[in-house]
Design an enzyme around this catalytic site. Structure first.
Site, mmCIF file in Angstrom:
data_model
loop_
_atom_site.group_PDB
_atom_site.id
_atom_site.type_symbol
_atom_site.label_atom_id
_atom_site.label_comp_id
_atom_site.label_asym_id
_atom_site.label_seq_id
_atom_site.Cartn_x
_atom_site.Cartn_y
_atom_site.Cartn_z
ATOM 1 C CD GLU A 40 37.664 45.845 34.253
ATOM 2 O OE1 GLU A 40 38.371 45.140 34.998
ATOM 3 O OE2 GLU A 40 37.604 47.087 34.355
ATOM 4 C CB THR A 69 42.582 41.416 35.643
ATOM 5 O OG1 THR A 69 41.529 41.963 36.456
ATOM 6 C CG2 THR A 69 43.682 40.944 36.577
ATOM 7 C CE LYS A 129 42.376 49.001 37.978
ATOM 8 N NZ LYS A 129 42.235 47.633 37.442
#
Length: 209
Positions: A40, A69, A129
């Site tokens: 990521e 993000t 998450k």
């Protein structure tokens, strides 16, 4: 191989946040060689879109490159244009989940409370998450397994080489680990050989369950 399958095998998603310069491809090559194919790139990193594009091109067919993000539809679109194959957010936002669902892209929203976790899952999350994972720690994941025994929970935020295995034992499908493993300043100072050794230590600990 799907995202979920790759994470079940490797047991960790590696988060790149920061500027890695011309070391970027070398770092990811080591991650692949040491068993971590899911990467990521945080969108609040310098030149994040360029980093995603470089990795998506260099490791096509070998690594699964995503964006993290992600806070808006605009950032999601930029990430997908660069070649991201999944999107991770620190929060639950229905518009982003809908965007990912319609685009056929796995979404991994961040949640913490049971209500947020359920909203994320009902909204179509590929995994949820659990953010931040610390300081609540593995015990919190264990308690979440009571009401959510089958949901793929993915703790991130405060995961280290030392505590990662405890989260898996508590019931996490995988963990997200970033600066504790891939710190650009540390890599620059110590070199890639020591970075490889940290990767090897992490992989060994995650597979000694």
């Amino acid at each position: 191989m799907t995202l979920i399958q790759a994470l079940q095998d490797s047991r960790a998603l590696i988060i790149l946040r920061g500027e890695f310069g011309d070391q970027l491809e070398g770092i990811v090559q080591i991650l692949l060689e040491e068993g971590f194919p899911v990467i990521e790139v945080a969108m609040n990193s310098p030149h994040a879109q360029e980093q995603i594009a470089r990795l998506a091109t260099a490791f096509k067919g070998h690594a699964i490159i995503g964006a993290g993000t992600v806070l808006s539809i605009e950032e999601a679109q930029c990430a997908l244009e660069a070649g991201a194959r999944f999107l991770v957010s620190p929060h639950v936002e229905e518009t982003l989940l809908t965007f990912c669902r319609e685009a056929g892209i796995p979404a991994i929203p961040g949640a913490f409370t049971p209500t947020e976790i359920w909203r994320a899952w009902q909204g179509g999350a590929a995994m949820v998450k659990i953010f931040p994972a610390m300081p609540s720690g593995p015990e919190y994941i264990h308690h979440l397994r009571g009401p959510f025994p089958t949901l793929p929970l993915f703790p991130t935020g405060g995961i280290t080489i030392e505590n990662a295995t405890a989260f898996l034992r508590a019931g996490a499908i995988a963990v997200g680990i970033g600066s504790a493993l891939v710190n650009p300043n540390l890599i620059t100072r110590e070199g890639l050989n020591k970075f490889r050794a940290r990767c090897r230590t992490l992989f060994r600990s995650l597979h000694e369950l």
